[in-house]
Write a protein that holds these residues in place. Sequence first.
Motif, PDB file in Angstrom:
ATOM      1  N   VAL A 129      54.075  60.662  41.573  1.00 32.58           N
ATOM      2  CA  VAL A 129      54.917  59.681  42.247  1.00 32.58           C
ATOM      3  C   VAL A 129      56.312  60.280  42.401  1.00 32.58           C
ATOM      4  N   THR A 130      56.991  59.929  43.469  1.00 30.54           N
ATOM      5  CA  THR A 130      58.368  60.361  43.680  1.00 30.54           C
ATOM      6  C   THR A 130      59.295  59.542  42.788  1.00 30.54           C
ATOM      7  N   GLU A 131      60.242  60.211  42.180  1.00 28.55           N
ATOM      8  CA  GLU A 131      61.195  59.550  41.291  1.00 28.55           C
ATOM      9  C   GLU A 131      61.828  58.356  41.998  1.00 28.55           C
ATOM     10  N   GLY A 132      61.928  57.245  41.278  1.00 34.96           N
ATOM     11  CA  GLY A 132      62.529  56.032  41.815  1.00 34.96           C
ATOM     12  C   GLY A 132      61.538  55.057  42.421  1.00 34.96           C
ATOM     13  N   LEU A 133      60.319  55.541  42.701  1.00 36.22           N
ATOM     14  CA  LEU A 133      59.293  54.661  43.265  1.00 36.22           C
ATOM     15  C   LEU A 133      58.389  54.122  42.158  1.00 36.22           C
ATOM     16  N   SER A 134      57.596  53.122  42.504  1.00 36.42           N
ATOM     17  CA  SER A 134      56.638  52.554  41.563  1.00 36.42           C
ATOM     18  C   SER A 134      55.269  53.176  41.785  1.00 36.42           C
ATOM     19  N   THR A 135      54.454  53.173  40.751  1.00 39.47           N
ATOM     20  CA  THR A 135      53.092  53.670  40.859  1.00 39.47           C
ATOM     21  C   THR A 135      52.189  52.791  40.019  1.00 39.47           C
ATOM     22  N   THR A 136      50.900  52.785  40.366  1.00 32.20           N
ATOM     23  CA  THR A 136      49.926  51.968  39.647  1.00 32.20           C
ATOM     24  C   THR A 136      48.819  52.857  39.087  1.00 32.20           C
ATOM     25  N   LEU A 137      48.558  52.694  37.799  1.00 34.96           N
ATOM     26  CA  LEU A 137      47.417  53.336  37.151  1.00 34.96           C
ATOM     27  C   LEU A 137      46.374  52.245  36.939  1.00 34.96           C
ATOM     28  N   HIS A 138      45.100  52.575  37.148  1.00 33.20           N
ATOM     29  CA  HIS A 138      44.078  51.561  36.905  1.00 33.20           C
ATOM     30  C   HIS A 138      42.789  52.196  36.434  1.00 33.20           C
TER      31      HIS A 138
ATOM     32  N   LYS B 213      60.079  47.318  33.199  1.00 38.63           N
ATOM     33  CA  LYS B 213      59.598  48.669  33.488  1.00 38.63           C
ATOM     34  C   LYS B 213      58.088  48.697  33.749  1.00 38.63           C
ATOM     35  N   TYR B 214      57.329  47.925  32.958  1.00 38.78           N
ATOM     36  CA  TYR B 214      55.857  47.954  33.031  1.00 38.78           C
ATOM     37  C   TYR B 214      55.305  46.571  33.357  1.00 38.78           C
ATOM     38  N   ASN B 215      54.324  46.561  34.253  1.00 33.76           N
ATOM     39  CA  ASN B 215      53.600  45.335  34.566  1.00 33.76           C
ATOM     40  C   ASN B 215      52.134  45.600  34.245  1.00 33.76           C
ATOM     41  N   ILE B 216      51.626  44.915  33.235  1.00 36.86           N
ATOM     42  CA  ILE B 216      50.245  45.092  32.793  1.00 36.86           C
ATOM     43  C   ILE B 216      49.447  43.878  33.236  1.00 36.86           C
ATOM     44  N   SER B 217      48.296  44.135  33.870  1.00 36.64           N
ATOM     45  CA  SER B 217      47.452  43.026  34.306  1.00 36.64           C
ATOM     46  C   SER B 217      45.985  43.424  34.180  1.00 36.64           C
ATOM     47  N   GLN B 218      45.154  42.397  34.185  1.00 30.72           N
ATOM     48  CA  GLN B 218      43.719  42.632  34.084  1.00 30.72           C
ATOM     49  C   GLN B 218      43.000  41.522  34.820  1.00 30.72           C
ATOM     50  N   SER B 219      42.009  41.900  35.608  1.00 28.83           N
ATOM     51  CA  SER B 219      41.215  40.929  36.339  1.00 28.83           C
ATOM     52  C   SER B 219      39.773  41.421  36.341  1.00 28.83           C
ATOM     53  N   GLY B 220      38.906  40.655  35.706  1.00 28.56           N
ATOM     54  CA  GLY B 220      37.503  41.059  35.645  1.00 28.56           C
ATOM     55  C   GLY B 220      37.349  42.379  34.920  1.00 28.56           C
ATOM     56  N   PHE B 221      36.790  43.361  35.601  1.00 29.32           N
ATOM     57  CA  PHE B 221      36.510  44.665  35.016  1.00 29.32           C
ATOM     58  C   PHE B 221      37.690  45.642  35.149  1.00 29.32           C
ATOM     59  N   GLU B 222      38.686  45.295  35.967  1.00 26.54           N
ATOM     60  CA  GLU B 222      39.777  46.223  36.275  1.00 26.54           C
ATOM     61  C   GLU B 222      41.042  45.906  35.477  1.00 26.54           C
ATOM     62  N   ALA B 223      41.642  46.958  34.929  1.00 23.65           N
ATOM     63  CA  ALA B 223      42.919  46.848  34.220  1.00 23.65           C
ATOM     64  C   ALA B 223      43.940  47.701  34.971  1.00 23.65           C
TER      65      ALA B 223
ATOM     66  N   LEU C 124      48.170  49.088  35.293  1.00 20.03           N
ATOM     67  CA  LEU C 124      49.505  49.301  34.752  1.00 20.03           C
ATOM     68  C   LEU C 124      50.393  49.742  35.905  1.00 20.03           C
ATOM     69  N   VAL C 125      51.395  48.934  36.232  1.00 20.05           N
ATOM     70  CA  VAL C 125      52.368  49.310  37.260  1.00 20.05           C
ATOM     71  C   VAL C 125      53.601  49.812  36.529  1.00 20.05           C
ATOM     72  N   ILE C 126      54.048  51.011  36.904  1.00 21.55           N
ATOM     73  CA  ILE C 126      55.277  51.598  36.346  1.00 21.55           C
ATOM     74  C   ILE C 126      56.324  51.503  37.442  1.00 21.55           C
ATOM     75  N   HIS C 127      57.373  50.728  37.180  1.00 18.08           N
ATOM     76  CA  HIS C 127      58.435  50.536  38.167  1.00 18.08           C
ATOM     77  C   HIS C 127      59.522  51.611  38.022  1.00 18.08           C
ATOM     78  N   ARG C 128      60.069  51.996  39.139  1.00 16.58           N
ATOM     79  CA  ARG C 128      61.186  52.960  39.187  1.00 16.58           C
ATOM     80  C   ARG C 128      60.912  54.176  38.293  1.00 16.58           C
ATOM     81  N   ALA C 129      59.887  54.925  38.649  1.00 13.94           N
ATOM     82  CA  ALA C 129      59.464  56.087  37.850  1.00 13.94           C
ATOM     83  C   ALA C 129      60.608  57.077  37.644  1.00 13.94           C
ATOM     84  N   GLU C 130      60.678  57.592  36.427  1.00 17.66           N
ATOM     85  CA  GLU C 130      61.671  58.592  36.056  1.00 17.66           C
ATOM     86  C   GLU C 130      60.942  59.771  35.424  1.00 17.66           C
TER      87      GLU C 130
END
Length: 93
Positions: free
Chosen positions: A38-47, A71-81, A83-89
Amino acid sequence: KSDSDTYTCDIGDAQSRAKLVVQEKPCIFTKELADTEVTEGLSTTLHCETSKSESPVVWCKDGKSLRNSSKYNISQSGFEAKLVIHRAEGRDS
């Protein structure tokens, strides 16, 4: 697992009993985490995905558990988990 119990079969005055124990299958990853850039300053999602719906997933970085925050948004729905990382550094690598 909820089917585990003692079952009986009756014929008049005679009765036969058996105990049924259902062993749960272990939860496994059906889709593992993938390396991401991910480019610095952008958000990315791991799942990832698990073999059991709503399996308890714990996200960690450097061996420490992560929690929902600005900084982190953790969520889970059904089988999928997710992790959103905001403003990557750089330190998020």
